[in-house]
Design a protein around this motif. Sequence first.
Motif, PDB file in Angstrom:
ATOM      1  N   GLY A  31     -17.895  -6.618  23.411  1.00  0.00           N
ATOM      2  CA  GLY A  31     -17.876  -6.990  24.821  1.00  0.00           C
ATOM      3  C   GLY A  31     -19.166  -7.614  25.313  1.00  0.00           C
ATOM      4  N   VAL A  32     -19.985  -8.118  24.381  1.00  0.00           N
ATOM      5  CA  VAL A  32     -21.238  -8.790  24.736  1.00  0.00           C
ATOM      6  C   VAL A  32     -21.417 -10.015  23.849  1.00  0.00           C
ATOM      7  CG1 VAL A  32     -22.402  -6.688  25.532  1.00  0.00           C
ATOM      8  CG2 VAL A  32     -22.650  -7.397  23.156  1.00  0.00           C
ATOM      9  N   GLU A  33     -22.207 -10.954  24.340  1.00  0.00           N
ATOM     10  CA  GLU A  33     -22.571 -12.119  23.538  1.00  0.00           C
ATOM     11  C   GLU A  33     -23.771 -11.750  22.665  1.00  0.00           C
ATOM     12  OE1 GLU A  33     -20.927 -15.084  23.302  1.00  0.00           O
ATOM     13  OE2 GLU A  33     -19.441 -13.996  24.500  1.00  0.00           O
ATOM     14  N   PRO A  34     -23.984 -12.455  21.560  1.00  0.00           N
ATOM     15  CA  PRO A  34     -25.120 -12.133  20.696  1.00  0.00           C
ATOM     16  C   PRO A  34     -26.461 -12.406  21.370  1.00  0.00           C
ATOM     17  CG  PRO A  34     -23.957 -14.083  19.882  1.00  0.00           C
ATOM     18  CD  PRO A  34     -23.180 -13.552  21.046  1.00  0.00           C
ATOM     19  N   GLN A  35     -27.454 -11.576  21.050  1.00  0.00           N
ATOM     20  CA  GLN A  35     -28.814 -11.785  21.532  1.00  0.00           C
ATOM     21  C   GLN A  35     -29.562 -12.725  20.598  1.00  0.00           C
ATOM     22  OE1 GLN A  35     -27.283  -8.729  21.998  1.00  0.00           O
ATOM     23  NE2 GLN A  35     -27.250  -9.352  24.129  1.00  0.00           N
ATOM     24  N   THR A  36     -29.193 -12.702  19.321  1.00  0.00           N
ATOM     25  CA  THR A  36     -29.756 -13.606  18.322  1.00  0.00           C
ATOM     26  C   THR A  36     -28.597 -14.402  17.765  1.00  0.00           C
ATOM     27  OG1 THR A  36     -31.434 -11.963  17.748  1.00  0.00           O
ATOM     28  CG2 THR A  36     -31.070 -13.743  16.167  1.00  0.00           C
ATOM     29  N   ASP A  37     -28.722 -15.721  17.765  1.00  0.00           N
ATOM     30  CA  ASP A  37     -27.609 -16.553  17.327  1.00  0.00           C
ATOM     31  C   ASP A  37     -28.152 -17.753  16.559  1.00  0.00           C
ATOM     32  OD1 ASP A  37     -25.221 -17.874  16.962  1.00  0.00           O
ATOM     33  OD2 ASP A  37     -24.649 -17.854  19.067  1.00  0.00           O
ATOM     34  N   SER A  38     -28.222 -17.613  15.232  1.00  0.00           N
ATOM     35  CA  SER A  38     -28.717 -18.696  14.398  1.00  0.00           C
ATOM     36  C   SER A  38     -27.758 -18.920  13.238  1.00  0.00           C
ATOM     37  CB  SER A  38     -30.121 -18.365  13.878  1.00  0.00           C
ATOM     38  OG  SER A  38     -30.048 -17.296  12.953  1.00  0.00           O
ATOM     39  N   SER A  39     -28.030 -19.907  12.431  1.00  0.00           N
ATOM     40  CA  SER A  39     -27.152 -20.202  11.294  1.00  0.00           C
ATOM     41  C   SER A  39     -27.286 -19.183  10.172  1.00  0.00           C
ATOM     42  CB  SER A  39     -27.458 -21.598  10.755  1.00  0.00           C
ATOM     43  OG  SER A  39     -28.797 -21.653  10.283  1.00  0.00           O
ATOM     44  N   TYR A  40     -28.366 -18.397  10.175  1.00  0.00           N
ATOM     45  CA  TYR A  40     -28.582 -17.426   9.100  1.00  0.00           C
ATOM     46  C   TYR A  40     -28.467 -15.970   9.558  1.00  0.00           C
ATOM     47  CZ  TYR A  40     -33.247 -17.328  11.130  1.00  0.00           C
ATOM     48  OH  TYR A  40     -34.302 -17.218  12.003  1.00  0.00           O
ATOM     49  N   TYR A  41     -28.278 -15.744  10.874  1.00  0.00           N
ATOM     50  CA  TYR A  41     -28.158 -14.374  11.359  1.00  0.00           C
ATOM     51  C   TYR A  41     -27.668 -14.378  12.801  1.00  0.00           C
ATOM     52  CZ  TYR A  41     -29.329  -9.494  12.286  1.00  0.00           C
ATOM     53  OH  TYR A  41     -29.265  -8.173  12.590  1.00  0.00           O
ATOM     54  N   VAL A  42     -26.716 -13.509  13.094  1.00  0.00           N
ATOM     55  CA  VAL A  42     -26.253 -13.294  14.461  1.00  0.00           C
ATOM     56  C   VAL A  42     -26.393 -11.806  14.743  1.00  0.00           C
ATOM     57  CG1 VAL A  42     -24.266 -13.355  16.019  1.00  0.00           C
ATOM     58  CG2 VAL A  42     -24.689 -15.275  14.477  1.00  0.00           C
TER      59      VAL A  42
END
Length: 118
Positions: A31-42
């Motif tokens: 129920g939340v969006e990611p705080q870290t959102d990259s191609s190698y880690y979410v």
Amino acid sequence: MTGSSTHGIKTMLHPVSDLAKAKAVYAALLGVEPQTDSSYYVGFEAEGQHIGLVPGGGPQSMTSPVAYWHVTDIEAKLAEVIAAGATVKEAAHEVGGGRLVATVIDPDGNVLGLLQDR
């Protein structure tokens, strides 16, 4: 637990084959969006837990989820669990922001993560 040298499991990493699809599922679940959102880690933060998605298992070659026990002194805890019969899979190393991680394998082949924030 009084006197425990761990702070419990607060971080769980999941290897994923399709990061975009997994991100959508975990965002719906948590129920939340990611705080870290990259191609190698979410990474998601939800209710005091950190849930991380690692495409292809990352450099650790994860093949299943790994629970990370938060500890005060990672080197001391590594020594304790090795003396008790675990073997080192990934030695303690910094992953950014002063965070140290390591993994060990218990006698049954389960991977256990250790994490220390400095």
